[in-house]
Design a protein around this motif. Structure first.
Motif, PDB file in Angstrom:
ATOM      1  N   SER A 222       0.765  -1.231   0.105  1.00 29.27           N
ATOM      2  CA  SER A 222       0.100  -0.047  -0.037  1.00 29.27           C
ATOM      3  C   SER A 222       1.079   1.357  -0.140  1.00 29.27           C
ATOM      4  CB  SER A 222      -0.894   0.155   1.155  1.00 29.27           C
ATOM      5  OG  SER A 222      -1.671  -1.078   1.186  1.00 29.27           O
TER       6      SER A 222
ATOM      7  N   ARG B   4      -5.273   5.584   2.499  1.00 26.42           N
ATOM      8  CA  ARG B   4      -4.546   4.693   1.422  1.00 26.42           C
ATOM      9  C   ARG B   4      -4.868   5.171  -0.189  1.00 26.42           C
ATOM     10  NH1 ARG B   4      -6.700   0.808   2.966  1.00 26.42           N
ATOM     11  NH2 ARG B   4      -4.774  -0.197   4.307  1.00 26.42           N
TER      12      ARG B   4
ATOM     13  N   THR C  79      -5.057   5.189  -3.979  1.00 28.22           N
ATOM     14  CA  THR C  79      -5.228   4.215  -5.172  1.00 28.22           C
ATOM     15  C   THR C  79      -4.641   4.796  -6.477  1.00 28.22           C
ATOM     16  OG1 THR C  79      -7.234   5.018  -5.618  1.00 28.22           O
ATOM     17  CG2 THR C  79      -7.291   3.442  -3.926  1.00 28.22           C
TER      18      THR C  79
ATOM     19  N   THR D 110     -14.574   1.874   3.208  1.00 32.22           N
ATOM     20  CA  THR D 110     -13.077   1.209   3.276  1.00 32.22           C
ATOM     21  C   THR D 110     -12.498   1.532   4.639  1.00 32.22           C
ATOM     22  OG1 THR D 110     -12.348   3.220   2.130  1.00 32.22           O
ATOM     23  CG2 THR D 110     -12.724   1.246   0.971  1.00 32.22           C
TER      24      THR D 110
ATOM     25  N   ASP E 186      -9.711   4.358   1.618  1.00 28.20           N
ATOM     26  CA  ASP E 186      -9.055   4.177   0.346  1.00 28.20           C
ATOM     27  C   ASP E 186      -9.551   5.678  -0.255  1.00 28.20           C
ATOM     28  OD1 ASP E 186      -8.041   2.001   0.948  1.00 28.20           O
ATOM     29  OD2 ASP E 186      -9.296   0.950  -0.576  1.00 28.20           O
TER      30      ASP E 186
ATOM     31  N   THR F 276      -9.550   7.588  -4.066  1.00 30.49           N
ATOM     32  CA  THR F 276      -9.421   7.341  -5.415  1.00 30.49           C
ATOM     33  C   THR F 276      -8.667   8.801  -5.912  1.00 30.49           C
ATOM     34  OG1 THR F 276     -11.341   6.117  -5.588  1.00 30.49           O
ATOM     35  CG2 THR F 276     -10.523   7.233  -7.692  1.00 30.49           C
TER      36      THR F 276
END
Length: 246
Positions: A172, A193, A195, A218, A228, A230
């Motif tokens: 990650s 996190r 992505t 998430t 997470d 995006t």
């Protein structure tokens, strides 16, 4: 330890505190509100060391005047200072001359970014609506808190702008910020996190400004409420002088 060594240590320590208090390096150790105390403490320690040195010099001059004409047969004592005591000056000089960096990716890994933050999960707080606008700037603390405990999902579908440093944790890529309540000793990480492959190009401790949206659902207890995100865009930035959140 001889008095001379003690006095030099006081002067160096006071000077080091004044230096970091004035040039802003104190932010690597404590919160901004502590600056007056750092400067005041440094000034007091420096003054104590200077006064002690002045008194010792005056005492030494008087002693030399009193023994200027020694009695016949009087043997002078030769005192050799303990050189090892001067090694204590080294860590003080290190603080004075070399300021360590703020806590970074290694601290996130050591404190286990995936550990559940149970203290904040005791009761879901009421979160006010996010401000209007295409992109909402948020601190990582605000984002992580809403992601984990806002049951109304106020982040869903909203584009946010986050700032932090890169942490590579296994497979990650995290965006992180260290949060302190008093000083660096109680620092804890806030992480999301990232992505997409673009974030993987940046090494640990690179500072980024990231624009993106949360992936709903998430941020859960099993992953330490690390949501997470995006990524829509990211830009490398210089590390801020104040690297912590409060």
């Amino acid at each position: 330890m001889r008095r001379e060594t003690q006095n030099i240590l006081l002067v160096l320590l006071g000077g080091a505190l004044l230096k970091i208090g004035i040039n802003g390096d104190y932010l690597r150790y404590v919160k901004p509100a502590q600056q007056p105390w750092v400067i005041a403490g440094g000034a007091v320690i420096l003054l104590l060391g200077a006064v002690a040195i002045a008194r010792d010099l005056q005492t030494a001059r008087r002693a030399r005047a009193a023994t200027a004409t020694p009695e016949p047969g009087h043997a002078h004592d030769h005192h050799h200072p303990a050189r090892s005591a001067w090694l204590l000056v080294v860590p003080v000089l290190a603080v004075l001359l070399v300021a360590p960096p703020a806590l970074g990716s290694d601290s996130v890994i050591r404190t286990s970014a995936g550990a559940p933050r149970t203290a904040a999960a005791q009761d879901a707080a009421a979160f006010p609506p996010l401000p209007a606008g295409d992109v909402v700037p948020l601190t990582l603390t605000e984002f992580v808190t809403r992601a984990g405990w806002d049951s109304r999902g106020s982040l869903n579908g909203r584009t946010v702008r986050l700032t932090g440093f890169v942490v590579h944790d296994k497979d990650s890529v995290l965006l992180a910020r260290m949060v302190i309540r008093c000083c660096a000793a109680d620092a804890s990480p806030m992480t999301v996190r990232l992505t997409g492959p673009e974030a993987t190009r940046y090494p640990d401790d690179s500072w980024l400004e990231v624009t993106g949206q949360i992936v709903p659902g998430t941020a859960v207890a099993s992953n330490g409420y690390t949501a997470d995100v995006t990524v829509e865009s990211l830009n490398p930035i210089a590390a801020p002088q104040d690297a912590y959140e409060y």
